[in-house]
Each structure stands twice: as structure tokens, then as C-alpha cells.
Design an enzyme around this catalytic site. Structure first.
Site, mmCIF file in Angstrom:
data_model
loop_
_atom_site.group_PDB
_atom_site.id
_atom_site.type_symbol
_atom_site.label_atom_id
_atom_site.label_comp_id
_atom_site.label_asym_id
_atom_site.label_seq_id
_atom_site.Cartn_x
_atom_site.Cartn_y
_atom_site.Cartn_z
ATOM 1 C CD GLN A 26 5.120 2.687 -5.127
ATOM 2 O OE1 GLN A 26 5.290 1.585 -5.620
ATOM 3 N NE2 GLN A 26 5.306 3.804 -5.781
ATOM 4 C CB SER A 27 7.434 -3.206 -1.837
ATOM 5 O OG SER A 27 6.310 -3.922 -2.229
ATOM 6 C CB THR A 28 11.477 -0.730 -1.215
ATOM 7 O OG1 THR A 28 11.461 -0.279 -2.568
ATOM 8 C CG2 THR A 28 11.489 -2.243 -1.184
#
Ligand SMILES: [Zn+2]
Length: 700
Positions: A26-28
Site C-alpha cells: 500500500q502506498s502510504t
């Protein structure tokens, strides 16, 4: 899970013998924390792999990239591990929810596909099983990768576009610099805390007076003044923190257009760049954008501390103060004696001239050597500075005379103003601590006596506040009060009396070079120096753009100082044909000329000058000095004439007396100078043989 027949055909036993790598990302971290549904879906790929036939021990989940963006492979250890495993042919399949999880950058994606094709590794997502070795599958995967990258781009564009649109209306909120705050309706206003806005105002006023950011910092440090910072975000939002003023702070304030009431967005731009090193990583690099190129700038958007014109002037001043790339800038005033340091330009090439000191730092020399230092070209011109400085100072003092009273009054006003500002700051500081102590006292009194624990800590706080007041009082009392003392009426009179005589102040030993230069720069913009053969032209450009030109005889070099006066040489040249060296020396001394090193001319000195300048002589008594026997007007000495005509000197003398030869002499007893033409020589010349014969006879 529905798996088509063709899909199952793609998975062969040798794929199942290798590992199934499940990539979770997941990106963040916020997404990881809050968007748990997506994470759960990603981990659901494990049963899917089991379903497709991989044994449990061959399934491996790679999830160390949680919280990393897929925009690049840099910094994603998990992705790199995955690529390594695929390259080593350890993996039979790579599983992920969608292509975007693996890579949002086409280059990373295609690299992975390429390696998968070479090592016969399958790519499996929610929708199917793909074999990158097959052209159709690869084409599809390629599309997926491209779309995933494009998606990221559009997402960013939409977000940035929204931000920009908001900024264009002046509605985008960001952290305000100290001294400005958002009011409850969201408008930018001057900080209502008087101590804060007084401190900011003082900093701006000081910069205008002193002209240098460092001088402002020094002033704050010297008077023990504090400077505020306001917390932003988090638990300390809006909290005031008082500390020392640093030069970085004051510079960022001076460069910040918000203080001039302008709403500006996009003063900096951040671009990603790859930082080299053992583990290359991508880092944003922020660059300043020139004021003219700011994407959004709304003037008079809110109240400010300075006007927009003042902001522009401050920028110019800061620009001038820079010491690098001095070609275009004046630079800050320095301590050295050279009065024109930083404001002197070369009259030949227009570059800024630098200062060098000779004679143990006493005598300044102005030098145009930029072309030399930059590309080894010739030094343009060099000249001694003391004479030039004196001439400019004279001109400056003459110019300031009518205005001197106003100047000094204004200076006095400024000193008083500054003293008042300092005192005000201290008063505010004391008021604040008194207020805090009162608050602590009230809090202590308000608490129930039974609640001893709370009461004790409140009492301690009250005590602390009281001792802080005491400490502040002590600090204030210990401060030197010079600034205030200056403002007393008798001092005012004294200063006024002193100002009547600015030249005296200027020449006073207590006036520093820096002060003189600052005074000078108040009136003079720059000075252009041009050195010609004999004179130096000094062009003074005043702040009003008026121009004054002075001329100064050029200082002679040491060899020039020892050189004989050109007029003396000329006179020697005129007299040499008809006068002896002794006579010439007498003439020169009578004309009031002196020899190169001073003193009177003597026969020897004249002889030396004639020799040095190659001037023919008229002295028959010294034939060596005149080997040709012929002087400038082509007349011959008696000796030479006798030789040419092959007669005795006495014959020549007789012929001159009888008028057979044309002769002149300056005085009755001085040598004769005879005019001989080829015709006269042909007519009067005695045959050589006869003379020779006579010699023989006489010898015999
Ligand atoms: Zn030059």
C-alpha cells in the site's frame, strides 16, 4: 474462484515446483492503517495460490514494502527482492492484486515482464493468469502497466489542479510566517499578540536602518531581545515559542512577500532526483523560483508589515549584499580603509573593481582583475586608491553640506525611535510574564485545598513564574542603556552641534571606516574610474543619478618619478647642436628645470641624457661624443671640414675668416660650424696624393 481452462493450461508442474511470490503493498502508512480492506484482499491471494495448486511451503508473501509508493523501484526492498528471485528462476509465479501494486513506473514494470519472460515465470492477478512469454499476454500486461502509470499521473494532476485553482483565488491555506495568523473566518491578519508583531516590526525597521540581515541579528543578540515562532499543526498548534533570532530566520522573513501583504503561491518547486550512493534513493530537491515567475501572486491580499515597494527595495539590498558574483553587486560595507569598496566600477570594461591593500594594509589599490581571474586575460587597470578616495570624499563632503542638518536630524530621530522600540519590547516581555504569573496565581487559588497534589504543582508553577519575572527584571536592569541616554535633550543638542561640522565627524579618528562608507553610500550609487596616460577620470554617480566628473593626475610610477622632465630633454635636443654640455646645463638650470632625481643639471648629467636619448653633440673638444663631426643642421665641425677638404684646420679657419667658407659660431671664441655641400667639397678639396707626397718628403 473461477479459473478458465486455458488459464489452467498455462500453469505447468514445473511452475508449481518453484515458489509463488505474493506481493503486498500500500502506498502510504495511513492507507495501511486505515484501508485494511485492501490489505486483507491482498493477503487473500494466498488461498488463491493454494487453489491453483502451489503447496503451502512454496507460497511466500513479500510485504516489506508497506507504506512505499510504487512510483519507483528505489527504496522498495521487497520489489527488488522479488526481481532478484525471479531472475534466479526461483519463482514459478508472481501474484498481485493488480499490476499497479507491482510498479507504477513503466520502466520497472517492463523490466519485470522481460525477466519473467526469460525465466518462464507467470504473472497472476485477480483476473487471470498470464504468461509473459506469450505475445498476447505480454501485450495485455503491457497495457495494464501503462494504464497504471497513467492513473497515477491523472490522480496527481487532479489533486494539483485543485490546489492551484484554490491558490489562484487566494484561498489555499498554508503555514503562515510568524507575525501573521488566520483569524476565525480564515483571513490573514497581523498577529494580535503585541509582543509578536512588535518584534517582527522591529526586525524589518532594523533592516531598513542597518542594511544588512546580520546587523539585525547582532542587534537582537546585543540587546538580548527574543524572537517568536508559532507552532504549526499537531499538539503545539498556535503555541508561541520565544528564542534567539537567527540569520536564516531573518533572511527568510525578508524574502517572504507575505509580509508585504501579497498572497503568493509557488515560490518553490520540488523535483525528484536520484541520490547516488550505496543504496540509491529518490529525494525531492526544492528550488526557489524567481519572483517574476511565481504562478500566483495577489498584491494587497491582506494587511502586511511593509509596503510592496519596501519589499522590492529589501530584495535589491539583499541582492547587493551578496558577496559572490560581485560583478553586478555592491556587496556589504566592510571594515577596510578603501572608501569605494564595492561601489567602484572599471571605466574600460564596466566590471566591478576589487580592492587590494599594499604597504602593510595602509594603502588601498583598486584593481580590475575579474577578466584575469576568470579567464587569464590581462588585468584591465590598476591604480592607487588613496588619492581617489580623498577626491571622492571632498566631493561628498561638499555635496552634503546644505543637507547635513536634515541628515543628522533624521539620524537622531532614528536612534531615538530604535531606543523606544527596544524599550517597548522589554515592557511587553515583562507584561507577558506578569500576566502569566497572575494566571498561575489565580489557578492556584481556584483549586480546592483538599486536592493537595494538584495544588502543589500549581504552587510550583506560580513560583516559577514569579522567579521568571525577577530574572527578566535583572536582565533588563543589566542591559546597557546607551540608546536611551543618547535621546536625552542635552545629548540631542550635542549631536546637533556636532552635525554642524560633518567634515570634522568624517575625519574624526573615532569614526570607523564602515560608518564612513555607509555615509558615502547614502549619497553615492557608484564611482567609475578610468585611467588614461596622465590622468584618472573619476565619475561619481549620485543616488539621484546625477553625475560628477573629477580628474586626478595619475600617480607616477617609480621609474617615471626618476625620469627626466620631457621639457628638459626637448631643450637639450634644441641646444645640443650649438652648445656644449656645460652651456646646456647652465641654460636648463636657469629655466628652473631640475634633473630626474631632483637637484641641478651638471655637465655630466647633460652628457648622460644626450647619450641615453641619442642626441648628437656639438663638442669638437670631445670628438668621441661626436664621431660624425656633423651636427643636426648638417654643418660640420672645423676638424671634420679639414678632413673632408684634405686641408689643415688653420686653413679652414683662414677660409672662414676670408668668407670662402660659410661658417657660424655662437660666441666669438666658440667653435665654428661650417656649411659644406658636395659642390663646395668638389671645388675646394685638395688631391690626396699631393698631401701624401708631402708627408713622405717631410718624413724623409
Ligand atoms: Zn576593466
Amino acid at each position: 474462484m473461477p479459473i478458465s481452462c486455458s488459464t489452467n493450461l498455462k500453469i505447468r508442474p514445473d511452475h508449481l515446483d518453484r515458489q509463488a511470490l505474493i506481493y503486498v503493498r500500500q502506498s502510504t502508512m495511513i492507507q495501511v492503517r486505515e484501508n485494511t480492506g485492501s490489505t486483507a484482499r491482498q493477503y487473500d491471494l494466498v488461498p488463491r495460490a493454494l487453489n491453483l495448486g502451489w503447496p503451502t511451503e512454496h507460497i511466500r508473501v513479500i510485504d516489506q514494502d508497506q507504506g512505499h509508493s510504487g512510483a519507483s523501484a528505489a527504496g522498495r526492498d521487497g520489489f527488488q527482492f522479488l526481481v532478484a528471485e525471479v531472475s534466479l528462476k526461483h519463482a514459478g509465479a508472481v501474484l498481485c492484486l493488480e499490476a499497479s501494486r507491482l510498479a507504477r513506473s513503466c520502466s520497472d514494470w517492463y523490466r519485470l515482464l522481460e525477466i519473467c519472460a526469460l525465466t518462464d515465470t507467470l504473472v497472476i492477478d485477480e483476473e487471470g493468469v498470464y504468461d509473459p512469454g506469450q505475445y498476447n499476454d505480454r501485450l495485455l500486461l503491457g497495457f495494464k502497466g501503462t494504464m497504471s502509470e497513467a492513473e497515477l499521473h491523472w490522480l496527481r494532476q487532479r489533486l494539483l489542479g485543485g490546489k492551484q485553482a484554490k491558490a489562484e483565488q487566494g484561498q489555499l491555506r498554508f503555514r503562515l510566517p510568524v507575525g501573521l495568523v488566520y483569524d476565525p473566518t480564515g483571513k490573514v491578519v497581523i498577529d494580535p499578540d503585541e509582543e509578536v508583531h512588535q518584534a517582527v516590526r522591529l526586525a524589518f525597521d532594523l533592516f531598513v536602518q542597518r542594511g544588512s540581515a546580520l546587523a539585525v541579528v547582532t542587534h537582537f543578540a546585543k540587546h538580548r531581545l527574543r524572537f517568536p515562532t508559532r507552532g504549526w499543526g499537531g499538539s503545539h498548534d498556535g503555541e508561541l515559542i520565544w528564542g534567539r533570532l537567527s540569520s536564516g530566520r531573518i533572511l527568510s522573513m525578508l524574502h517572504n512577500p507575505l509580509y508585504a501583504g501579497a498572497y503568493v503561491y509557488g515560490r518553490t518547486i520540488t523535483r525528484s532526483q536520484l541520490l547516488p550512493g550505496e543504496a540509491p534513493r529518490i529525494k525531492g530537491r526544492t528550488r526557489q523560483i524567481k519572483p517574476g515567475d511565481w504562478p500566483v501572486m495577489l498584491l494587497d491580499a491582506h494587511p502586511g508589515y511593509i509596503s510592496w515597494e519596501q519589499f522590492r527595495r529589501n530584495q535589491q539590498k539583499l541582492d547587493d549584499n551578496r558577496t559572490w558574483r560581485t560583478a553586478e553587486r555592491r556587496g556589504a560595507v566592510r571594515e577596510g580603509a578603501a572608501l569605494l569598496q564595492g561601489i567602484v566600477l572599471c571605466g574600460w570594461c564596466g566590471r566591478r573593481m576589487s580592492v587590494r591593500y599594499v604597504q602593510g594594509g595602509r594603502a588601498p589599490v583598486y584593481e580590475c582583475n575579474q577578466a584575469h581571474t576568470q579567464h587569464a586575460a590581462r588585468t584591465c587597470q590598476t591604480m592607487r586608491g588613496d588619492g581617489i578616495d580623498a577626491a571622492v570624499a571632498r566631493s561628498f563632503l561638499a555635496a552634503i553640506e546644505p543637507a547635513q542638518l536634515e541628515v543628522s536630524l533624521a539620524a537622531l530621530g532614528r536612534i531615538e525611535e530604535r531606543a523606544r522600540q527596544i524599550e517597548r519590547q522589554w515592557q511587553l516581555r515583562k507584561e507577558r510574564s506578569q500576566y502569566e504569573a497572575d494566571l498561575a496565581r489565580r489557578r492556584f487559588l481556584a483549586v480546592e485545598p483538599e486536592n493537595r497534589l494538584v495544588a502543589r504543582s500549581l504552587e510550583r508553577e506560580w513560583n516559577d513564574k514569579l522567579s521568571a519575572i525577577e530574572q527578566l527584571e535583572r536582565e533588563h536592569a543589566a542591559l546597557p542603556k546607551t540608546a536611551m541616554r543618547l535621546a536625552s535633550p542635552e545629548d540631542r543638542r550635542r549631536i546637533l552641534a556636532l552635525a554642524q561640522d560633518l567634515p570634522k565627524v568624517w575625519h574624526s579618528a573615532t569614526t570607523t571606516n564602515t560608518e564612513r562608507k555607509q555615509l558615502l553610500r547614502l549619497l553615492i550609487k557608484d564611482v567609475t574610474l578610468t585611467r588614461r596616460e596622465k590622468i584618472i577620470t573619476i565619475a561619481i554617480r549620485w543616488q539621484t543619478d546625477a553625475l560628477t566628473t573629477l580628474e586626478l593626475p595619475r600617480l607616477r610610477k617609480s621609474w617615471e618619478a626618476r625620469q627626466t622632465d620631457a621639457r628638459a630633454v626637448e631643450l637639450i635636443r634644441q641646444l645640443a647642436p650649438s652648445h656644449t654640455d656645460q652651456q646646456i646645463a647652465r641654460c636648463l638650470n636657469e629655466a628652473g628645470l631640475s634633473a630626474g632625481l631632483g637637484g641641478a643639471f651638471s655637465q655630466r648629467k647633460v652628457g648622460f641624457i644626450r647619450w641615453a636619448y641619442g642626441i648628437a653633440t656639438a663638442c669638437p673638444e670631445r670628438p668621441k661624443g661626436c664621431p660624425s663631426g656633423q651636427r643636426g643642421d648638417e654643418r660640420y665641425s672645423a676638424q671634420k671640414a679639414a678632413e673632408l677638404l684634405n686641408v689643415h684646420v688653420s686653413t679652414i679657419s683662414e677660409w672662414c675668416k676670408s668668407g670662402r667658407l660659410d661658417s657660424i659660431s655662437t660666441a666669438p671664441a666658440s667653435p665654428r660650424w661650417i656649411k659644406l655641400t658636395p659642390e663646395i667639397i668638389a671645388e675646394l678639396r685638395r688631391p690626396v696624393r699631393r698631401r701624401h707626397h708631402r708627408h713622405c718628403v717631410s718624413e724623409a
